[in-house]
Design an enzyme around this catalytic site. Structure first.
Site, PDB file in Angstrom:
ATOM      1  N   GLU A 535      35.319  18.941  14.212  1.00 58.23           N
ATOM      2  CA  GLU A 535      35.008  17.523  14.466  1.00 58.23           C
ATOM      3  C   GLU A 535      35.484  17.104  15.845  1.00 58.23           C
ATOM      4  O   GLU A 535      34.791  16.391  16.568  1.00 58.23           O
ATOM      5  CB  GLU A 535      35.614  16.622  13.381  1.00 58.23           C
ATOM      6  CG  GLU A 535      35.114  16.882  11.958  1.00 58.23           C
ATOM      7  CD  GLU A 535      33.598  16.883  11.811  1.00 58.23           C
ATOM      8  OE1 GLU A 535      32.906  16.316  12.671  1.00 58.23           O
ATOM      9  OE2 GLU A 535      33.101  17.488  10.838  1.00 58.23           O
ATOM     10  N   HIS A 538      33.135  18.202  18.481  1.00 52.95           N
ATOM     11  CA  HIS A 538      31.909  17.398  18.582  1.00 52.95           C
ATOM     12  C   HIS A 538      32.011  16.351  19.691  1.00 52.95           C
ATOM     13  O   HIS A 538      31.012  15.958  20.276  1.00 52.95           O
ATOM     14  CB  HIS A 538      31.602  16.698  17.260  1.00 52.95           C
ATOM     15  CG  HIS A 538      30.746  17.527  16.344  1.00 52.95           C
ATOM     16  ND1 HIS A 538      29.637  18.204  16.779  1.00 52.95           N
ATOM     17  CD2 HIS A 538      30.844  17.774  15.011  1.00 52.95           C
ATOM     18  CE1 HIS A 538      29.079  18.841  15.747  1.00 52.95           C
ATOM     19  NE2 HIS A 538      29.795  18.600  14.667  1.00 52.95           N
ATOM     20  N   ASP A 599      31.581  24.667  15.891  1.00 54.31           N
ATOM     21  CA  ASP A 599      32.159  25.729  15.054  1.00 54.31           C
ATOM     22  C   ASP A 599      33.025  26.686  15.884  1.00 54.31           C
ATOM     23  O   ASP A 599      34.140  27.024  15.494  1.00 54.31           O
ATOM     24  CB  ASP A 599      31.040  26.546  14.377  1.00 54.31           C
ATOM     25  CG  ASP A 599      30.486  25.856  13.131  1.00 54.31           C
ATOM     26  OD1 ASP A 599      31.138  24.923  12.617  1.00 54.31           O
ATOM     27  OD2 ASP A 599      29.398  26.266  12.676  1.00 54.31           O
TER      28      ASP A 599
HETATM   29 ZN   LIG Z   1      29.448  19.204  12.735  1.00 47.50          ZN
END
Ligand SMILES: [Zn+2]
Length: 696
Positions: A535, A538, A599
């Protein structure tokens, strides 16, 4: 209702099915896994058991070579031997945790329905759930709850009548042609503006109307039959229903043609077009916008963002291109389709058959699961309060907070040492990181739900939707409320919102097997640490990196560093484009770039954070013969163990910005060199490729 123009970036979306009425993940009976087998214990190392450490030996396939295919090593037995329950589309630790959460919520709702006492919150969720569970009443009322809406549609005689009816349906959050909502202004993060976005398709996205391969055509034909059958259920004669479905397909195909594609939808500059009332009137001359806002109850709206000006211009022409009868059919179809799950079993059955065609799910979820999920959708922060009380104590919150801080610290170190980033960009990146907010577990203040809940389920659902839309539109012109959550506390998921520059982790995902204060640190970092790293990253992926620390869409990258960032992103795009989701269908590297970057970066950050906390530890914690580092990667791999129906994998490849779980493991560990070290992989094995990608 969340803002429409840029959906928050989720951690996982396995079962998105398109249409107005998102199909929620069903649950599965427990015991679908094979019994645990003895772990392959390397000689020597005593340590704790794998289960105590937080690793499931039963899911592993230790005959596989971790350097060839780590996903198979970590998850192979689960993937090869477990069966997906008939009423689910996938099975694995995420689904198992959803089962536990939903069973807990079911017990809470049973109690609330049967003996709520004087507690107003319990009364409300109990009444909602009770109405939803009352199948006799639903059978009796059939499609009657929709009659007032359908009567309105039937009155359309000309284009003027069409305009008025579109507004009337939108007021109920039923969205033919386009959707209305509010959103944070991308370029002024302090302000909420109105948002209009393309909408009104019954299939998952435009490609399903335009692609010409045999499977897509088959789905399209089935969909046309589905629409025809819905008209039949409303009482239309066979030939009339057939003609109506033809009208619907023709109009939706025309909408698909003017809709933005899935890759454009990830570009904030392509979906943000701030125009005022005048701009909207100029883009779409025929539509009576003043009347529209008045009908919605918000005549004072000024600033509006549309996803695409050409969409609204083309829509304007389209709204005059068909006969009133065709539009009546289209509006009827959107209305019934969006409400089908709330009507009698005949409608529910048809809707499920469509879902089955798309996902391969064998059986409809039992009623109680659908009702738990509907209560969570409509009244999530009332239902979630009991969950939080029982399932998320202060210790868990503290531990989770410490994990986030560890990840944040790792990113700070990373930014300090990145060779490709110049000084000015680095300063802005550190500023963004410093200002990134995190929310853990549940909101500080619970929101309210000011609508009546009575005995009629479909009426309750319409009232909830209308209330939610009005609540969303009331925010327009006001400052942003930074305390709100876009997921309910029991949700097994997480998100990053670029406009708020915040990452959010509901209590639902901070549970075993992803997180437990008793697990060994390597396991908590490998699993939940990687989720948090995901997160956080991101905020710095190809999409999130275009927003600054305040949440404004603004380029804070120097030209030179921006160019290098794009090159790194290209490497990730090429890497994932080479993977096949199902035979013959490749992963879309561009569509999934942001998730893949998150990721890879997330795992790298979690690894350095974990090494930081274990720095100087006297005794490494081994388990089942695995070193601490190996346990870290095993925990990561196992967090994605998932058996998925091939139909869903294919649909994901066509619609979903996440890569399939196998590549969320193998693609990622191949890009994090510490993995090859931990498992002593030889050079040029698949998990230690000559060329690794990765941005962060
Ligand atoms: Zn995601």
């Amino acid at each position: 209702m969340r803002s429409l123009a840029l959906a928050p970036i989720l951690l996982l979306v396995l079962t998105a099915c398109g249409g107005e009425d998102a199909v929620t993940p069903p649950l599965a009976p427990s015991g679908a896994l094979p019994p645990p087998t003895a772990a392959p214990v390397a000689a020597g190392a005593p340590g704790i058991s794998l289960e105590a450490a937080g690793i499931s030996a039963a899911e592993m396939d230790v005959k596989a070579d971790p350097c060839q295919d780590f996903y198979q090593f970590a998850c192979g037995t689960l993937v090869d031997k477990s069966e997906i329950p008939a009423d689910r589309t996938s099975w694995g630790p995420v689904a198992q945790l959803q089962v536990r959460n939903e069973e807990f919520l079911r017990a809470t709702l049973d109690r609330a329905r049967d003996k709520a006492g004087d507690d107003p919150a319990a009364k409300k969720i109990g009444a909602w759930y009770g109405a939803c569970m009352n199948e006799d009443a639903l059978e009796k009322s059939g499609a009657k709850p929709l009659q007032p809406l359908l009567d309105g549609i039937d009155k359309i005689k000309d284009v003027k009548g069409l305009y008025a009816e579109v507004a009337a349906l939108h007021k109920h959050a039923i969205f033919p042609f386009f959707e209305v909502s509010s959103q944070q202004d991308f370029k002024d993060a302090t302000l909420v503006i109105a948002a209009l976005d393309q909408s009104g398709l019954g299939l998952p996205n435009r490609d399903y109307y335009l692609d010409d391969d045999a499977h897509t055509k088959e789905i399209r034909t089935f969909y046309q039959g589905y629409v025809e059958r819905l008209f039949g259920l409303l009482g239309a004669r066979g030939d009339v229903a057939k003609k109506a479905a033809e009208d619907v397909l023709r109009i939706e195909t025309a909408l698909a043609k003017i809709s933005q594609d899935k890759v454009a939808r990830r570009d904030p500059y392509k979906i943000y077009n701030k125009i005022d009332r005048k701009g909207l009137a100029a883009a779409s001359k025929g539509f009576p916008w003043d009347d529209y806002w008045k009908t919605l109850g918000f005549p004072e709206v000024k600033d509006i963002s549309v996803n695409s000006v050409p969409y609204f211009t083309a829509l304007d022409a389209l709204l005059k291109a068909e006969k009133p009868e065709a539009f009546r059919n289209y509006l009827t179809s959107v209305t019934v389709r969006s409400q089908a799950s709330r009507l009698s079993s005949a409608f529910v059955k048809e809707r499920f058959a469509m879902k089955q065609k798309l996902t391969g799910q064998k059986e409809l979820e039992p009623r109680w699961r659908r009702c738990v999920s509907s209560t969570d959708d409509a009244l999530g922060e009332l239902l979630g309060q009991e969950y939080v009380k029982q399932k998320f104590d202060a210790d868990s919150k503290r531990e989770a907070k410490a994990l986030v801080e560890g990840i944040r610290g790792a990113m700070k170190t990373e930014l300090g040492g990145l060779p490709w980033m110049d000084a000015s960009t680095r300063t802005a990146a550190v500023d963004k990181l410093t200002r990134m907010n995190d929310k853990i577990g549940y909101p500080d203040h619970w929101r309210s739900y000011d609508f009546e809940v009575g005995a009629d389920y479909a009426a309750n659902a319409l009232a909830a939707d209308a209330f939610d839309l009005a609540r969303t539109l009331k925010k327009v012109g006001k400052p942003v409320d930074r305390g709100e959550w876009q997921m309910s506390p029991p949700t097994v998921n997480a998100y990053y919102d670029p406009s708020l520059n915040e990452m959010v982790f509901p209590a639902g995902i901070l549970q075993a097997p992803f997180f437990d204060k008793r697990f060994t640190p390597a396991v908590n970092y490998g699993s939940t640490g990687a989720v948090m790293g995901h997160e956080l990253t991101h905020g710095f992926d190809d999409e999130g990196s275009q927003f600054d620390g305040s949440g404004n869409l603004r380029n804070w990258w120097s030209d030179a560093t921006g160019k290098l960032f794009k090159e790194q992103t290209k490497c990730v795009i090429d890497q994932y484009s080479a993977y096949e989701a199902v035979p013959g269908v490749h992963v879309n590297g561009e569509l999934t770039a942001g998730e893949n970057i998150a990721d890879i970066g997330g795992l790298a950050l979690a690894y350095s954070a974990y090494r930081n906390v274990r720095k100087g530890a006297k005794d490494p914690i081994t388990s089942g013969g695995y070193t601490e580092d190996q346990l870290f990667f095993l925990a990561y791999g196992q967090s994605w163990c998932s058996k998925i129906r091939p139909e869903v994998l294919e649909m994901m490849a066509k619609t979903n910005p996440h890569s399939p779980p196998r590549f969320r493991v193998d693609g990622v560990v191949a890009d994090v060199p510490a993995f090859a070290q931990a498992f002593s992989c030889k050079a040029s094995t698949p998990m230690r490729p000559a060329k690794a990608c990765g941005v962060w």
